[in-house]
Design a protein around this motif. Structure first.
Motif, PDB file in Angstrom:
ATOM      1  N   VAL A  99      26.890  49.155  33.894  1.00 17.70           N
ATOM      2  CA  VAL A  99      28.044  48.434  34.440  1.00 17.70           C
ATOM      3  C   VAL A  99      29.092  48.238  33.343  1.00 17.70           C
TER       4      VAL A  99
ATOM      5  N   LYS B 264      24.259  38.269  39.120  1.00 17.17           N
ATOM      6  CA  LYS B 264      24.643  37.859  40.472  1.00 17.17           C
ATOM      7  C   LYS B 264      24.001  38.746  41.531  1.00 17.17           C
ATOM      8  N   ILE B 265      24.122  40.059  41.357  1.00 15.75           N
ATOM      9  CA  ILE B 265      23.608  40.933  42.413  1.00 15.75           C
ATOM     10  C   ILE B 265      22.084  41.012  42.424  1.00 15.75           C
TER      11      ILE B 265
ATOM     12  N   THR C 156      32.817  49.684  33.473  1.00 13.44           N
ATOM     13  CA  THR C 156      33.931  48.745  33.320  1.00 13.44           C
ATOM     14  C   THR C 156      34.875  49.211  32.219  1.00 13.44           C
TER      15      THR C 156
ATOM     16  N   ALA D 234      30.807  40.234  31.128  1.00 17.90           N
ATOM     17  CA  ALA D 234      31.149  40.375  32.545  1.00 17.90           C
ATOM     18  C   ALA D 234      30.094  41.219  33.267  1.00 17.90           C
ATOM     19  N   ALA D 235      29.646  42.284  32.606  1.00 18.97           N
ATOM     20  CA  ALA D 235      28.618  43.144  33.198  1.00 18.97           C
ATOM     21  C   ALA D 235      27.316  42.369  33.398  1.00 18.97           C
TER      22      ALA D 235
ATOM     23  N   GLN E 232      26.966  39.112  33.829  1.00 19.44           N
ATOM     24  CA  GLN E 232      27.149  38.178  34.942  1.00 19.44           C
ATOM     25  C   GLN E 232      27.071  38.898  36.282  1.00 19.44           C
ATOM     26  N   TYR E 233      27.658  40.083  36.341  1.00 19.96           N
ATOM     27  CA  TYR E 233      27.625  40.863  37.580  1.00 19.96           C
ATOM     28  C   TYR E 233      26.187  41.231  37.949  1.00 19.96           C
ATOM     29  N   VAL E 234      25.435  41.741  36.975  1.00 27.21           N
ATOM     30  CA  VAL E 234      24.049  42.142  37.246  1.00 27.21           C
ATOM     31  C   VAL E 234      23.203  40.921  37.602  1.00 27.21           C
TER      32      VAL E 234
ATOM     33  N   ILE F  16      33.013  35.930  34.776  1.00 31.75           N
ATOM     34  CA  ILE F  16      33.707  37.177  35.062  1.00 31.75           C
ATOM     35  C   ILE F  16      35.178  36.837  35.247  1.00 31.75           C
TER      36      ILE F  16
ATOM     37  N   CYS G 220      29.064  33.490  38.671  1.00 32.22           N
ATOM     38  CA  CYS G 220      30.024  34.499  38.195  1.00 32.22           C
ATOM     39  C   CYS G 220      31.234  33.872  37.521  1.00 32.22           C
TER      40      CYS G 220
END
Length: 93
Positions: A52, A30-31, A56, A23-24, A26-28, A5, A2
């Protein structure tokens, strides 16, 4: 994973669509635990990134603050100096 982000709120100029999408993504990643989805999950992965990113964007448009906007170059210089102190080597922008 991440590291890309970053804070996107209260910058002048405002965050770009590309920054929000990065950023979206990277978030997706990661999760989901996956940097590149399988073909079977590719469509759902892209849809999640789109959703996402949209959420955002709505969040950033709705947030209010009385603080003056931050300058991207000043903030980047602060991060480079912190990295230099922490790691002892120059860090590119």
């Amino acid at each position: 994973m991440c590291r890309n982000i970053h804070t996107l709120h209260n910058y002048e100029p405002p965050a770009t669509e590309e920054e929000v999408r990065d950023a979206a993504l990277q978030y997706v990643r990661k999760i989901s635990g996956s940097t590149k989805p399988s073909r079977a999950n590719e469509a759902v992965f892209e849809r999640a990134v789109d959703e996402v990113a949209a959420a955002t964007s709505r969040l950033l448009e709705s947030l209010v603050t009385s603080a003056p906007p931050r300058d991207r170059e000043v903030e980047a210089a602060k991060k480079r100096e912190l990295a230099r102190k922490r790691f002892g080597t120059p860090v590119s922008a």
